[in-house]
Design an enzyme around this catalytic site. Structure first.
Site, short mmCIF file in Angstrom:
data_model
loop_
_atom_site.label_atom_id
_atom_site.label_comp_id
_atom_site.label_asym_id
_atom_site.label_seq_id
_atom_site.Cartn_x
_atom_site.Cartn_y
_atom_site.Cartn_z
N HIS A 170 35.69 47.77 31.72
CA HIS A 170 34.85 48.85 32.23
C HIS A 170 34.63 49.90 31.15
O HIS A 170 35.34 49.95 30.16
CB HIS A 170 35.51 49.51 33.43
CG HIS A 170 36.83 50.14 33.09
ND1 HIS A 170 37.97 49.38 32.91
CD2 HIS A 170 37.18 51.41 32.89
CE1 HIS A 170 38.98 50.18 32.61
NE2 HIS A 170 38.53 51.43 32.57
N ASP A 202 34.61 54.12 30.79
CA ASP A 202 35.07 55.29 31.53
C ASP A 202 33.91 56.27 31.66
O ASP A 202 33.01 56.28 30.82
CB ASP A 202 36.20 56.00 30.78
CG ASP A 202 37.50 55.21 30.84
OD1 ASP A 202 37.66 54.38 31.76
OD2 ASP A 202 38.35 55.43 29.96
N HIS A 249 36.62 48.57 27.78
CA HIS A 249 38.04 48.16 27.73
C HIS A 249 38.54 47.68 29.08
O HIS A 249 37.90 47.88 30.11
CB HIS A 249 38.90 49.31 27.22
CG HIS A 249 38.76 50.56 28.06
ND1 HIS A 249 37.67 51.42 27.96
CD2 HIS A 249 39.57 51.11 28.99
CE1 HIS A 249 37.81 52.43 28.81
NE2 HIS A 249 38.96 52.26 29.45
N ARG A 252 54.15 49.96 36.55
CA ARG A 252 53.74 50.71 35.37
C ARG A 252 52.93 51.92 35.81
O ARG A 252 52.12 51.82 36.73
CB ARG A 252 52.88 49.79 34.48
CG ARG A 252 52.27 50.49 33.29
CD ARG A 252 51.41 49.54 32.48
NE ARG A 252 50.82 50.28 31.37
CZ ARG A 252 49.58 50.16 30.95
NH1 ARG A 252 48.76 49.30 31.52
NH2 ARG A 252 49.14 50.89 29.95
#
Ligand SMILES: *[C@@H]1O[C@H](CO)[C@@H](O)[C@H](O)[C@H]1NC(C)=O
Ligand SMILES: *[C@@H]1O[C@H](CO)[C@@H](O)[C@H](O)[C@H]1NC(C)=O
Ligand SMILES: *[C@@H]1O[C@H](CO)[C@@H](O)[C@H](O)[C@H]1NC(C)=O
Ligand SMILES: *[C@@H]1O[C@H](CO)[C@@H](O)[C@H](O)[C@H]1NC(C)=O
Ligand SMILES: *[C@@H]1O[C@H](CO)[C@@H](O)[C@H](O)[C@H]1NC(C)=O
Length: 712
Positions: free
Chosen positions: A641, A643, A693, A703
């Protein structure tokens, strides 16, 4: 060549002194060390006092010969003015073996209550400087015969009377000194030496002088007020303030039992840390206070042996528990008064002080409020050294004029600003100041608690609050309160606006106490990153640098989990409808936990300076900020995607390989992955266009990352 000389010299020195000298010792004193120095002392029993004397002599490499061991003591009671003749007899007979040693210098001292504070070099140097063949210690008091006073030479400065407890001289002169001794063992050695000294002819022919200014000998009898402890490197040394001298031989004669240098343990203190004065620290947590874990960390880091510290803690909060549990045992004693005891402030302060007053071993009481950030680890030593009954180190609010003292009093006893107040707070004038009011942190000598301040209730007085009552009572007793700003000691936290509604309230302190916030939460190497060092570039135009401490990461994650309302990632999420977030994640936004203002302040103070360096020309604005959770069975990864940002920062909040496995980030255009994000480090990368990314799958554990979009 030099090495050769050095070795020969060492060899000669060793033979002559019959002892190993330390390297520094003979390097310093080329001609003096070659001389003979012998210490003669009398001990009929190997008491603890004698062993202490011997330890101190060994420590400085004195050669000692002990006279009279296992002989029965006939010399009378040491406490009595008369007696001691046995010492003269033993000395006289011992000197026979040194008749032909013209150059031998002999130091004669008692042993049970004597300590060395320095080595042979300094002793010999000072003896030489006295320019007499025999030097006796000097006293303020005349004994055993006061009628002799008129016969004593007058002195302009210093102690006038002879003390027989220590003297130093050349062997032939000492031999002459004791030649005429025909007395009994129970006769007075003091009287014997005095009569020789007072005979002008003998004084001159034997060449005797007195150590009036305690350059060599410090008799403590009646002289305790002259003495302070001086801390140097790892050693402590007694300093005579009156004459500004550092005596070599300390003699605890007479009934000396006051704080500080008083008891035998304190003489030991001249040599080792383990016997420093005992301090009782009263810790007061009287209101909700941020950064308590740092407070206890700093307490532990104070440079003072914990076995010489007793703790008294008023008001038990969770940080007290964990501190006492983990570190309580390191201290001599710990006493905690919790909320269940329902003890109010003034009462608790009275109690803490009283614990010291009632404990004969307590030498100092140190009162410390939890809002004091005591950064100077030497504070206790510095304050002891000042030798005042009541003394406070200056602490003030960061860059504010609010401090822990008043420079003056108004006519009705309240605050008044003195002409020099600002200069003292800002350390434009430096010194030790006599002030009418102190609070928050101060030290009181136990001696004062037994004398001037012996009333049990110092913290009440009419309607005054506890601090004002204390100062009022201290002033009324004629005791001066001092404030020192000779060193930087630390500051006081601002307690206003401390919200206690969160799990980790300190996170919200970035506005009220920014320095302390930074110390707790910002990575120690952030400063290096700010200077352009330590910034890595793992992929093209992707920067990577340290930003958060482990504590910051842990508290932020815990705060999010405590809130617990993770978005489900479906398309009904309003933020996504708003078009900011291109790909839904499992997350909690900073504004959901009421942390938006604080987070933006963090971005502005810590991220913007770096962004503006790395991507010059961009003015930093922020839009979205949230913590993302990845789990194998929830949301393990994020599809490729862009940002909704010009730049994105992405801070790893936990540790790969320990808290989770897998994870990381891949920039597709460069086929470049960051597979092992470091906890507390942030990635900073362009959000769109080149830096398409994806979030790589987390395969085990959970995480967490904190993501912020910049310049949307
Ligand atoms: C040291 O002092 C304590 C009390 O102050 C006393 O009981 C003890 O006997 C002394 N020890 C020596 C070796 O003087
Ligand atoms: C000293 O000892 C002798 C005998 O040993 C005794 O006669 C004399 O009274 C003693 N003197 C003092 C001052 O105690
Ligand atoms: C000791 O001798 C020195 C010279 O060697 C002399 O200057 C000094 O006055 C003498 N002191 C006394 C007390 O006789
Ligand atoms: C900060 O940098 C130094 C030197 O690179 C390193 O030794 C130290 O571990 C770093 N501190 C932390 C908390 O990572
Ligand atoms: C991306 O890099 C990996 C190794 O890092 C390599 O195996 C793979 O073939 C690369 N893919 C492309 C499309 O270049």
């Amino acid at each position: 060549m030099e090495l050769y000389l050095y070795i020969i010299f060492h060899f000669i020195t060793t033979i002559k002194l019959g002892v190993e000298t330390t390297r520094a010792e003979y390097l310093l004193c080329f001609h003096l060390c070659a001389e003979n120095l012998l210490v003669l002392t009398v001990a009929t029993k190997q008491t603890e006092g004698f062993q202490r004397f011997r330890r101190s002599a060994q420590f400085f490499n004195y050669k000692v010969q002990v006279l009279g061991l296992d002989e029965e003591w006939q010399g009378g009671d040491d406490q009595q003015p008369a007696g001691g003749g046995q010492k003269v007899r033993l000395l006289k007979s011992a000197l026979k073996q040194y008749v032909d040693k013209e150059d031998l210098i002999i130091l004669f001292v008692e042993s049970y209550d004597v300590l060395f504070a320095s080595g042979p070099t300094e002793l010999l140097k000072k003896f030489k400087q006295a320019k007499s063949k025999v030097v006796f210690s000097a006293e303020n008091y005349i004994y055993p015969d006061r009628k002799l006073e008129a016969k004593y030479p007058r002195v302009r400065d210093g102690k006038r009377f002879l003390g027989s407890g220590g003297f130093i001289g050349y062997a032939p002169n000492l031999k002459k000194l004791v030649e005429e001794w025909k007395g009994q063992d129970n006769d007075s050695d003091q009287l014997f030496y005095t009569s020789i000294f007072l005979d002008p002819e003998k004084r001159e022919s034997i060449n005797i002088s007195l150590d009036h200014r305690s350059r060599i000998f410090q008799n403590l009898n009646g002289a305790l007020d002259e003495i302070v402890l001086k801390f140097e490197n790892s050693q402590v040394r007694a300093r005579n303030l009156l004459y500004d001298t550092l005596p070599v031989v300390i003699h605890g004669n007479g009934p000396t039992k006051v704080s500080g240098l008083s008891q035998n343990k304190s003489y030991d203190g001249i040599l080792c840390d383990e016997a420093l004065p005992m301090i009782l620290i009263g810790i007061f947590i009287e209101q909700p206070t941020p950064f308590l874990s740092q407070f206890f960390l700093r307490l532990r880091n104070l440079h003072y042996p914990k076995q010489r510290i007793q703790l008294f803690i008023h008001n038990h909060v969770s940080e007290v528990d964990s501190f006492v549990e983990e570190h309580g045992k390191e201290y001599l004693t710990v006493k905690v008064i919790g909320p269940e005891d329902e003890m109010e402030n003034a009462e608790a302060r009275n109690l803490g002080m009283d614990l010291c007053r009632k404990d004969p071993d307590c030498d100092y009481y140190f009162s410390l409020d939890a809002e004091v950030v005591l950064k100077n680890t030497e504070t206790l030593r510095i304050l002891i050294e000042q030798n005042k009954l009541v003394i406070a180190p200056l602490v003030s609010r960061h860059e504010k004029l609010w401090s822990n003292f008043w420079g003056a009093l108004s006519p009705d006893g309240y605050y008044a600003r003195s002409e020099d107040y600002v200069d003292i707070v800002q350390r434009r004038r430096i010194g030790l100041w006599n002030v009418p009011y102190i609070s928050s942190v101060y030290m009181v000598k136990a001696k004062a608690l037994h004398l001037e301040l012996d009333q049990g209730d110092l913290f009440h007085s009419g309607k005054l609050d506890a601090d004002m009552a204390f100062c009022h009572n201290v002033r009324n007793q004629g005791v001066f309160m001092y404030l020192t700003n000779r060193h930087q000691f630390g500051h006081i936290l601002s307690l206003e606006n401390y919200q206690t509604s969160h799990l980790h309230n300190d996170l919200w302190q970035i506005f009220s106490n920014p320095e302390d916030w930074r110390e707790k939460y910002i990575h120690e190497n952030y400063t290096a990153a700010l200077k352009g060092k330590l910034i890595e570039m793992p992929c093209p135009d992707v920067y990577w640098f340290p930003i958060f401490t482990d504590t910051a990461c842990d508290e932020l994650v815990e705060e999010m989990e405590h809130y617990g309302q993770w978005s489900t990632g479906d398309n009904t999420d309003s933020r996504i409808q708003g078009g900011y977030e291109n790909v839904p994640t499992i997350d909690i936004h900073m504004n959901q936990i009421g942390f938006e203002r604080e987070w933006y302040k963090f971005l502005l103070d810590y991220i913007a300076p770096i962004t503006e360096k790395l991507y010059p020309g961009y003015y930093t604005k922020f839009e979205l900020a949230f913590v993302v959770r990845y789990k194998p069975d929830e949301q393990p990864s994020l599809m490729p995607h862009h940002d909704a940002s010009t730049f994105t920062i992405n801070i790893a909040l936990n540790r790969v390989g320990i808290d989770y496995e897998g994870g990381g980030c891949r920039f597709l255009r460069y086929n470049c992955s960051i597979r092992a994000p470091r906890k507390g480090w942030t990635l900073m990368h362009p959000g769109r266009l080149t830096h398409y990314h994806e979030g790589l799958p987390t395969t085990k554990g959970t995480r967490y990352i904190a993501v912020s979009f910049l310049d949307p």
